[in-house]
Design a protein around this motif. Structure first.
Motif, PDB file in Angstrom:
ATOM      1  N   ARG A  73      50.379  65.699  63.886  1.00 37.98           N
ATOM      2  CA  ARG A  73      49.001  65.284  64.150  1.00 37.98           C
ATOM      3  C   ARG A  73      48.859  64.890  65.617  1.00 37.98           C
ATOM      4  NH1 ARG A  73      45.596  65.632  59.332  1.00 37.98           N
ATOM      5  NH2 ARG A  73      47.096  65.795  57.624  1.00 37.98           N
ATOM      6  N   ARG A  74      47.779  65.304  66.223  1.00 39.85           N
ATOM      7  CA  ARG A  74      47.569  64.996  67.645  1.00 39.85           C
ATOM      8  C   ARG A  74      47.462  63.497  67.885  1.00 39.85           C
ATOM      9  NH1 ARG A  74      43.257  69.348  70.222  1.00 39.85           N
ATOM     10  NH2 ARG A  74      44.613  71.200  70.075  1.00 39.85           N
ATOM     11  N   GLY A  75      46.727  62.825  67.016  1.00 40.25           N
ATOM     12  CA  GLY A  75      46.552  61.392  67.191  1.00 40.25           C
ATOM     13  C   GLY A  75      47.671  60.562  66.604  1.00 40.25           C
ATOM     14  N   GLY A  76      48.682  61.193  66.039  1.00 36.44           N
ATOM     15  CA  GLY A  76      49.787  60.474  65.433  1.00 36.44           C
ATOM     16  C   GLY A  76      49.405  59.901  64.072  1.00 36.44           C
ATOM     17  N   TYR A  77      50.347  59.192  63.475  1.00 32.75           N
ATOM     18  CA  TYR A  77      50.155  58.601  62.156  1.00 32.75           C
ATOM     19  C   TYR A  77      49.920  57.097  62.271  1.00 32.75           C
ATOM     20  CZ  TYR A  77      52.071  63.006  60.376  1.00 32.75           C
ATOM     21  OH  TYR A  77      52.287  64.330  60.086  1.00 32.75           O
ATOM     22  N   GLN A  78      49.259  56.569  61.248  1.00 30.89           N
ATOM     23  CA  GLN A  78      49.055  55.133  61.109  1.00 30.89           C
ATOM     24  C   GLN A  78      49.538  54.724  59.719  1.00 30.89           C
ATOM     25  OE1 GLN A  78      48.103  53.304  63.555  1.00 30.89           O
ATOM     26  NE2 GLN A  78      46.935  54.616  64.948  1.00 30.89           N
ATOM     27  N   VAL A  79      50.088  53.528  59.621  1.00 28.85           N
ATOM     28  CA  VAL A  79      50.666  53.061  58.359  1.00 28.85           C
ATOM     29  C   VAL A  79      50.158  51.656  58.071  1.00 28.85           C
ATOM     30  CG1 VAL A  79      52.808  52.334  57.221  1.00 28.85           C
ATOM     31  CG2 VAL A  79      52.728  54.485  58.466  1.00 28.85           C
ATOM     32  N   ALA A  80      49.851  51.408  56.802  1.00 33.22           N
ATOM     33  CA  ALA A  80      49.511  50.064  56.315  1.00 33.22           C
ATOM     34  C   ALA A  80      50.395  49.772  55.104  1.00 33.22           C
ATOM     35  CB  ALA A  80      48.035  49.964  55.932  1.00 33.22           C
ATOM     36  N   ILE A  81      51.037  48.607  55.106  1.00 31.88           N
ATOM     37  CA  ILE A  81      51.961  48.225  54.031  1.00 31.88           C
ATOM     38  C   ILE A  81      51.430  46.955  53.374  1.00 31.88           C
ATOM     39  CG2 ILE A  81      54.315  47.550  53.451  1.00 31.88           C
ATOM     40  CD1 ILE A  81      55.242  49.018  55.967  1.00 31.88           C
ATOM     41  N   THR A  82      51.197  47.020  52.078  1.00 33.26           N
ATOM     42  CA  THR A  82      50.738  45.846  51.331  1.00 33.26           C
ATOM     43  C   THR A  82      51.837  45.393  50.369  1.00 33.26           C
ATOM     44  OG1 THR A  82      49.736  47.186  49.573  1.00 33.26           O
ATOM     45  CG2 THR A  82      48.340  46.600  51.451  1.00 33.26           C
ATOM     46  N   TYR A 117      49.948  37.832  48.919  1.00 29.75           N
ATOM     47  CA  TYR A 117      49.401  39.086  49.439  1.00 29.75           C
ATOM     48  C   TYR A 117      49.717  39.176  50.923  1.00 29.75           C
ATOM     49  CZ  TYR A 117      46.182  42.831  50.693  1.00 29.75           C
ATOM     50  OH  TYR A 117      45.650  44.006  51.162  1.00 29.75           O
ATOM     51  N   SER A 118      50.340  40.269  51.283  1.00 31.73           N
ATOM     52  CA  SER A 118      50.690  40.516  52.677  1.00 31.73           C
ATOM     53  C   SER A 118      50.295  41.936  53.034  1.00 31.73           C
ATOM     54  CB  SER A 118      52.196  40.316  52.895  1.00 31.73           C
ATOM     55  OG  SER A 118      52.585  40.779  54.180  1.00 31.73           O
ATOM     56  N   ILE A 119      49.651  42.099  54.176  1.00 36.39           N
ATOM     57  CA  ILE A 119      49.338  43.435  54.668  1.00 36.39           C
ATOM     58  C   ILE A 119      49.754  43.522  56.125  1.00 36.39           C
ATOM     59  CG2 ILE A 119      46.936  42.744  55.105  1.00 36.39           C
ATOM     60  CD1 ILE A 119      46.251  45.763  54.673  1.00 36.39           C
ATOM     61  N   GLN A 120      50.546  44.525  56.425  1.00 39.11           N
ATOM     62  CA  GLN A 120      51.001  44.795  57.787  1.00 39.11           C
ATOM     63  C   GLN A 120      50.627  46.221  58.138  1.00 39.11           C
ATOM     64  OE1 GLN A 120      55.135  43.470  56.730  1.00 39.11           O
ATOM     65  NE2 GLN A 120      54.973  42.378  58.675  1.00 39.11           N
ATOM     66  N   SER A 121      50.283  46.438  59.367  1.00 33.53           N
ATOM     67  CA  SER A 121      49.794  47.752  59.765  1.00 33.53           C
ATOM     68  C   SER A 121      50.156  48.039  61.213  1.00 33.53           C
ATOM     69  CB  SER A 121      48.272  47.844  59.570  1.00 33.53           C
ATOM     70  OG  SER A 121      47.622  46.792  60.251  1.00 33.53           O
ATOM     71  N   ALA A 178      48.269  42.835  62.109  1.00 29.16           N
ATOM     72  CA  ALA A 178      48.066  44.150  62.706  1.00 29.16           C
ATOM     73  C   ALA A 178      49.068  44.356  63.827  1.00 29.16           C
ATOM     74  CB  ALA A 178      46.638  44.276  63.239  1.00 29.16           C
ATOM     75  N   GLY A 179      49.616  45.547  63.918  1.00 27.77           N
ATOM     76  CA  GLY A 179      50.595  45.858  64.949  1.00 27.77           C
ATOM     77  C   GLY A 179      52.019  45.505  64.596  1.00 27.77           C
ATOM     78  N   SER A 180      52.265  45.030  63.368  1.00 29.08           N
ATOM     79  CA  SER A 180      53.618  44.634  62.973  1.00 29.08           C
ATOM     80  C   SER A 180      54.426  45.784  62.395  1.00 29.08           C
ATOM     81  CB  SER A 180      53.548  43.491  61.954  1.00 29.08           C
ATOM     82  OG  SER A 180      52.748  43.859  60.845  1.00 29.08           O
ATOM     83  N   VAL A 181      53.789  46.915  62.132  1.00 30.68           N
ATOM     84  CA  VAL A 181      54.515  48.123  61.707  1.00 30.68           C
ATOM     85  C   VAL A 181      54.744  48.980  62.942  1.00 30.68           C
ATOM     86  CG1 VAL A 181      54.509  50.159  60.227  1.00 30.68           C
ATOM     87  CG2 VAL A 181      53.450  48.036  59.428  1.00 30.68           C
ATOM     88  N   ARG A 190      59.086  51.149  60.622  1.00 32.07           N
ATOM     89  CA  ARG A 190      59.778  49.976  60.094  1.00 32.07           C
ATOM     90  C   ARG A 190      58.866  48.759  60.217  1.00 32.07           C
ATOM     91  NH1 ARG A 190      62.666  45.723  62.337  1.00 32.07           N
ATOM     92  NH2 ARG A 190      64.396  44.885  61.098  1.00 32.07           N
ATOM     93  N   ALA A 191      58.977  47.847  59.236  1.00 33.15           N
ATOM     94  CA  ALA A 191      58.232  46.583  59.277  1.00 33.15           C
ATOM     95  C   ALA A 191      59.066  45.514  58.584  1.00 33.15           C
ATOM     96  CB  ALA A 191      56.872  46.717  58.595  1.00 33.15           C
ATOM     97  N   THR A 192      58.843  44.264  58.960  1.00 29.91           N
ATOM     98  CA  THR A 192      59.553  43.128  58.354  1.00 29.91           C
ATOM     99  C   THR A 192      58.529  42.165  57.769  1.00 29.91           C
ATOM    100  OG1 THR A 192      61.391  43.316  59.923  1.00 29.91           O
ATOM    101  CG2 THR A 192      61.148  41.230  58.739  1.00 29.91           C
ATOM    102  N   ALA A 193      58.705  41.835  56.495  1.00 31.21           N
ATOM    103  CA  ALA A 193      57.798  40.916  55.800  1.00 31.21           C
ATOM    104  C   ALA A 193      58.518  39.604  55.531  1.00 31.21           C
ATOM    105  CB  ALA A 193      57.315  41.529  54.491  1.00 31.21           C
ATOM    106  N   SER A 194      57.786  38.501  55.684  1.00 34.19           N
ATOM    107  CA  SER A 194      58.349  37.166  55.475  1.00 34.19           C
ATOM    108  C   SER A 194      57.772  36.546  54.212  1.00 34.19           C
ATOM    109  CB  SER A 194      58.063  36.266  56.673  1.00 34.19           C
ATOM    110  OG  SER A 194      58.624  36.795  57.859  1.00 34.19           O
TER     111      SER A 194
END
Length: 268
Positions: A73-82, A117-121, A178-181, A190-194
């Motif tokens: 993808r030209r714009g790259g990928y985005q990820v959200a982790i819940t 509830y935790s969401i990182q993206s 936001a920005g933690s992934v 990669r992402a780290t959840a506390s």
């Protein structure tokens, strides 16, 4: 020659079968296929709550897989982790001051609210997904606590919902980052959840969502177990299985503690 109705129906069906098969094949070719998929994993599938538990961290790893015909993808990928914990029913009451005394006022009920509830993206949710998609997938604290029938309408309950989210955030049970992934390569993230010390035990669901150009491409769900272990787990099982004996045991310990305190601190 006269043809029976049943025989005529079979003849028509046989004649139309090739046309129907061709149409079905054309529809199959026209149906969009998912070009990307996700393979995700956890650094640990279980969080143990012990007597000295002060919180924990887990890492979520993932790889974006593309088929042979798909280009990057030209714009790259985005990820959200819940990460969602077991649900619970919450009742919030407003405190009113009447004649100088604080009393319980109007209440609002929130059924099936996630206890954690935790969401990182990779970026703010508004930049990743459209509001319609974010609402459908319940991405973000903005969409938590909207179940059930609000008393007095949605507008009347919204201040209570905001208070619920604020209380959970102060306890470390609701997190939005936001920005933690981070993508370490074009397809590996990669992402780290506390988890705080007061994290509830139970079965948690970790869901990884993949986006590109605000389009939801794929998702992957994983199970995470948060459980008591050691002495805490044995006492919990004891209290659940033998509540009467557990109550007698607690009373006996309290009496023994009081007696020992009187002996140790007795003044002659």
């Amino acid at each position: 020659m006269a043809v029976a109705p049943a025989q005529l129906a079979r003849m028509i069906g046989a004649a139309c079968a090739p046309v129907l098969a061709l149409a079905a094949g054309a529809l199959g070719l026209a149906a969009p296929a998912s070009a990307e998929s996700i393979v995700a994993s956890l650094s640990a599938p279980r969080v143990e709550i012990t007597s000295n538990f002060a919180g924990a961290e887990i890492s979520v790893f993932g790889v974006v897989q593309r088929d042979a015909q798909t280009i990057a993808r030209r714009g790259g990928y985005q990820v959200a982790i819940t990460i969602a914990g077991p649900t619970e029913d919450v009742v919030l009451r407003r405190k009113d001051r009447v004649a100088g005394i604080w009393v319980s006022g109007e209440a609002q009920s929130f059924p099936d609210v996630p206890s954690f509830y935790s969401i990182q993206s990779t970026a703010p949710i508004d930049d990743i997904a459209s509001p319609l998609v974010a609402r459908e997938l319940k991405l973000g604290l903005l969409y938590v606590g909207h179940g059930g029938q609000p008393r007095g309408g949605i507008a009347a309950r919204e201040p209570y919902r905001n208070a619920l989210v604020d209380l959970k955030r102060e306890q470390g049970l609701y997190v939005e980052e936001a920005g933690s992934v981070q993508f370490l390569t074009d397809t590996f993230f990669r992402a780290t959840a506390s988890f705080p010390a007061a994290v509830p035990d139970g079965l948690y669901t970790v869901t990884v969502h993949l986006f590109a150009d605000q389009a939801h491409l794929a998702d992957e769900s994983l199970d995470l177990v948060v459980a008591k272990s050691g002495f805490e787990q044995r006492m919990y099982v004891f209290a659940q299985d033998d509540s009467l004996l557990y109550g007698l045991f607690v009373v006996a310990v309290a009496l023994l503690t009081g007696w020992l305190g009187g002996v140790l601190f007795r003044r002659d």
